[in-house]
Design an enzyme around this catalytic site. Structure first.
Site, PDB file in Angstrom:
ATOM      1  CD  GLU A  10      -2.136   1.209   2.627  1.00  0.00           C
ATOM      2  OE1 GLU A  10      -1.814   0.521   3.558  1.00  0.00           O
ATOM      3  OE2 GLU A  10      -3.401   1.896   2.640  1.00  0.00           O
ATOM      4  CE  LYS A  17      -7.129   1.756   3.670  1.00  0.00           C
ATOM      5  NZ  LYS A  17      -6.020   2.170   4.239  1.00  0.00           N
ATOM      6  CB  CYS A  41      -3.802  -1.331   4.648  1.00  0.00           C
ATOM      7  SG  CYS A  41      -2.527  -1.187   6.023  1.00  0.00           S
TER       8      CYS A  41
HETATM    9  O1  LIG Z   1      -6.126  -1.619  10.780  1.00  0.00           O
HETATM   10  C1  LIG Z   1      -5.028  -0.937  11.469  1.00  0.00           C
HETATM   11  O2  LIG Z   1      -4.369  -1.179  12.418  1.00  0.00           O
HETATM   12  C2  LIG Z   1      -3.482   0.052   9.912  1.00  0.00           C
HETATM   13  C3  LIG Z   1      -4.180  -0.061   9.575  1.00  0.00           C
HETATM   14  C4  LIG Z   1      -3.992   0.542   8.584  1.00  0.00           C
HETATM   15  O3  LIG Z   1      -2.409   1.035   9.003  1.00  0.00           O
HETATM   16  C5  LIG Z   1      -4.130   1.510   7.201  1.00  0.00           C
HETATM   17  O4  LIG Z   1      -5.051   1.071   6.760  1.00  0.00           O
HETATM   18  O5  LIG Z   1      -2.973   2.020   6.864  1.00  0.00           O
END
Ligand SMILES: O=C(O)CCC(=O)C(=O)O
Length: 263
Positions: free
Chosen positions: A40, A112, A147
């Site tokens: 990402e 996303k 993510c």
């Molecule tokens: O959910 C998490 O702990 C991290 C999510 C995250 O870092 C993101 O989506 O960029």
């Protein structure tokens, strides 16, 4: 089917332009792979919110999309190029994943849906996507998520209903919640009875140490490969036929009651 995950180090000492060149070279070195995956927001860093606006780029003709299309074409590989900060021509920013076919054509884009940051960072600066997206790789249907999406199982149900067999999840997951990452990646594989190919970043940017630990988990929930915390190229062989076999042998998905049309 050979999948290669490029767990790239996002180091603020390297410029976005330099990292783009390096990532493209890494992709070019993967000729022979069936699927190459980047993490990402690897150009700018998932936590470098202060740079999102300056580094935002269009998908059509943007520098990352152009570099990745050329790298996919040169290597002759399917490339999930991770995500970029997309500047939509209408104005908003999105966290957008890009999938290229071996001829360098953009095959799919996924904005996303669940933005991370609890009213700050990405959640404040980017707009949410609304579309559930799959991509038709010759060997299997890829289900796209990014993510923080990992924490929302309802998205993965929709991806399974859309035919997903390999869930591809680029991430920039913090080291502090590594235990959540490992658990959730395995959980999504078990509940979806699908492969999960989850590619994170290494290094520290914007003061946030990244977990690394990219993982490939099979439809039974077994971890087939797992990276360490540092930059790493992780290669693993998958058998997409195992998805249908697992679903037939242990037909949990058939027993769903909620969220499916009543008989
Ligand atoms: O959910 C998490 O702990 C991290 C999510 C995250 O870092 C993101 O989506 O960029």
């Amino acid at each position: 089917m050979r999948a290669t995950l490029l767990q790239i180090d996002v180091d603020p000492k390297e410029s976005v332009a330099e990292r783009r060149v390096r990532a493209a070279e890494l992709v070019r070195a993967q000729a022979g792979a069936d699927l190459v995956v980047l993490p990402e927001l690897w150009p700018v860093g998932a936590f470098a919110a202060g740079a999102f606006a300056a580094e935002a780029e269009p998908v059509e003709g943007g520098p990352t999309a152009e570099a990745m299309a050329a790298a996919a074409r040169d290597a002759g590989v399917w490339l999930h190029a991770g995500s970029v900060v997309e500047r939509d021509p209408d104005g908003p920013l999105f966290n957008t994943s890009l999938v290229f076919s071996p001829d360098g054509e953009l095959h799919a884009g996924y904005r996303k849906i669940h933005r991370f940051g609890f009213d700050s960072g990405e959640a404040a600066l980017m707009a949410a996507g609304h579309e559930v997206v799959t991509a038709r790789h010759p060997a299997a249907v890829l289900g796209l998520a990014t993510c923080y999406d990992l924490r929302f199982p309802e998205l993965f149900r929709l991806l399974v209903d859309a035919g997903a067999e390999i869930l591809v999840i680029p991430a920039g997951w913090p080291a502090r919640r590594l235990a959540h990452w490992r658990l959730l990646v395995q959980a999504r594989a078990v509940e979806s009875q699908a492969y999960v190919v989850a590619c994170g970043t290494a290094g520290t940017h914007a003061g946030v140490a990244q977990a690394g630990h990219s993982m490939v988990v099979d439809p039974w929930g077994e971890i087939l490969a797992e990276a360490g915390p540092d930059e790493q190229v992780l290669t693993v062989d998958l058998d997409p036929g195992r998805v249908a076999a697992t679903r037939a042998e242990f037909p949990v998905l058939r027993d769903r009651v909620l969220g499916v049309p009543l008989p």
